[in-house]
Write a protein that holds these residues in place. Structure first.
Motif, short mmCIF file in Angstrom:
data_model
loop_
_atom_site.label_atom_id
_atom_site.label_comp_id
_atom_site.label_asym_id
_atom_site.label_seq_id
_atom_site.Cartn_x
_atom_site.Cartn_y
_atom_site.Cartn_z
N MET A 427 0.81 -1.21 0.00
CA MET A 427 0.00 0.00 0.00
C MET A 427 0.85 1.27 0.00
SD MET A 427 -3.07 -0.93 -0.39
CE MET A 427 -3.88 0.64 -0.08
N ALA A 428 2.06 1.19 0.54
CA ALA A 428 2.96 2.34 0.49
C ALA A 428 3.29 2.70 -0.94
CB ALA A 428 4.24 2.05 1.28
N ASP A 429 3.29 1.70 -1.85
CA ASP A 429 3.55 1.94 -3.28
C ASP A 429 2.28 2.35 -4.01
OD1 ASP A 429 6.24 1.18 -2.95
OD2 ASP A 429 5.74 -0.94 -3.24
N VAL A 430 1.14 1.90 -3.51
CA VAL A 430 -0.14 2.21 -4.16
C VAL A 430 -0.53 3.67 -3.96
CG1 VAL A 430 -2.63 1.77 -4.05
CG2 VAL A 430 -1.01 -0.15 -4.12
N MET A 431 -0.40 4.16 -2.75
CA MET A 431 -0.93 5.49 -2.42
C MET A 431 -0.40 6.61 -3.33
SD MET A 431 -3.11 4.75 -0.08
CE MET A 431 -3.58 6.34 0.64
N PRO A 432 0.90 6.64 -3.65
CA PRO A 432 1.39 7.74 -4.50
C PRO A 432 0.81 7.71 -5.92
CG PRO A 432 3.20 6.74 -3.30
CD PRO A 432 2.02 5.83 -3.13
N LEU A 433 0.24 6.56 -6.34
CA LEU A 433 -0.28 6.44 -7.68
C LEU A 433 -1.74 6.85 -7.78
CD1 LEU A 433 1.33 3.00 -8.59
CD2 LEU A 433 1.92 5.20 -9.58
#
Length: 440
Positions: A427-433
């Motif tokens: 989710m840390a990678d998902v949020m910026p997208l």
């Protein structure tokens, strides 16, 4: 020098069975730094179509099976005529006039008598006057090659030592009554004159090989090394022929199968080596050995191609899929992080569209009734866009502090509410997208 060939008929689209033959011959040539010839067997003017010839080349190019030159049998009819004249002069070619009905009656009579259904060579007893009368009545006859009635033996590269009694085989028809040269003659002439050193094809050609060995000898040619691979069946051992219409290479391409996944699979199934994803055709060629393959029918399941396709995509850098990512409308500054997140969660390139839609438009929240109040409270604490790699940790930390939830009861409802999925990327990678703020 090692020279191999792939000789498809341009009468339809290539399917996985054709690919096996093409790939084996290609790998043998490339492993030995030899030549690989694409030879179009287009001597049948009615069934051979230019669009199929083009499609064959497109499919091979998609797979990276590049050829050193293209030959067309329709350009070589004079060579086959010369070979036919040579066989006539040597007394190995004779004209026969039986109709299909007459041949069928002969076969049935032989079978009823417990004899092999082999052409009885009745045409050899015809006088010139009788032949002329039959031509006047029926038109031109077929031309048959006169086999030596002994044993035909060769060391097969896959099946081992083979021996076939020529007396159990009919003298093959090499030229039809309408003048069309058939595969058996054309292939021999081409293989001889093109210096083919290795011929790999399906085990359904074993009898053809036996007769062609004698034709090659009669024409003074040099025998290539023959190898016959097993035929493919469906996953339950059923005949694949009924399903080949759905296993055309262009259909597999349309369904997202990646070339290296397909090639890696086809280069190993039916052998003693495990199927492993190769990084290149050079790698496949280096480890290829026809002797590793067995004679038993080989089960093929198209579903096995998709895990390999996914694994292949996971290895690719952004540069390899940049056009696909750009076509989705992903901003340039998000292309790299988008691919980093998406590639570990896709099976085919087509799956990229779903991931970008999720990031661009937001997901339909997946929220259990008992979690609805919790998610609503958490969403109220979610800051506005844009998000960073720290957003997930900061947000869930604040929610934990406010609600007292922790562990899976904290993270899982929020993951499902943001992505609509129970599992997926970090989710840390998902949020910026995310291009829209999640909301219930």
């Amino acid at each position: 020098m090692t020279v191999t060939r792939f000789a498809p008929s341009p009468t339809g689209y290539l399917h996985v069975g054709n690919l096996r033959t093409a790939l084996f011959n290609y790998l043998i040539a490339r492993k030995a730094s030899g030549q690989f010839i694409l030879r179009l067997d287009d001597t049948d003017p009615e069934r051979s179509k230019p669009e199929y010839a083009d499609a064959i080349q497109e499919d091979l190019e998609w797979l990276g099976l590049t050829w050193d030159r293209v030959e067309r049998q329709s350009d070589r009819l004079d060579r086959y005529a010369a070979a036919a004249d040579d066989l006539r002069a040597k007394g190995r070619f004779y004209e026969a006039f039986e109709t299909p009905v007459e041949l069928d009656l002969k076969r049935k009579k032989q079978l009823n008598m417990g004899q092999p259904p082999v052409y009885d060579r009745a045409a050899l007893g015809l006088s010139e006057e009788e032949k002329a009368a039959l031509r006047a009545e029926r038109g031109q006859g077929v031309w048959r090659f006169l086999l030596d009635r002994g044993r035909i033996e060769w060391a097969d590269g896959i099946l081992g030592d083979l021996s076939i009694d020529a007396a159990s085989v009919s003298d093959p028809v090499l030229i039809r009554g309408d003048g069309q040269v058939l595969y058996t003659l054309a292939s021999v002439v081409d293989d001889t004159e093109m210096g083919i050193t290795h011929v790999v094809r399906g085990s359904d050609h074993v009898t053809n090989t036996a007769t062609q060995i004698q034709i090659i000898a009669a024409l003074g040619g040099r025998l290539p090394a023959f190898a016959h691979h097993s035929l493919l069946t469906g996953p339950q051992g059923e005949a694949l022929s009924k399903r080949l219409g759905t296993l055309a290479l262009r259909d597999l391409r349309e369904n997202g199968v990646e070339p290296m996944a397909l090639l890696s699979h086809m280069a190993r199934i039916g052998s003693s080596q495990p199927v492993e994803l190769a990084g290149s055709l050079e790698e496949l060629a280096e480890g290829f050995d026809p002797g590793h393959f067995g004679s038993a029918p080989t089960k093929f399941d198209v579903e096995d191609l998709y895990p390999l396709t996914g694994r292949y995509l996971h290895t690719l850098p952004l540069s390899a899929v940049a056009a696909d990512v750009a076509a989705l409308g992903v901003p340039d500054d998000l292309a790299d992080p988008f691919w980093t997140v998406a590639r570990a969660n896709i099976t085919t390139r087509a799956d990229l569209a779903g991931w970008w839609a999720l990031f661009r438009d937001g997901a339909t929240p997946l929220v259990a009734d008992e979690d609805r109040a919790f998610v609503a409270e958490a969403f109220a604490m979610l800051p506005d866009l844009p998000y960073t790699a720290d957003t997930w940790a900061d947000w869930t930390g604040a929610v934990k502090q406010a609600t007292g939830r922790k562990g899976k009861p904290l993270f899982m409802p929020l993951r499902k509410a943001v992505t609509g999925l129970e599992r997926g990327p970090e989710m840390a990678d998902v949020m910026p997208l995310l291009q829209k703020k999640p909301a219930l």
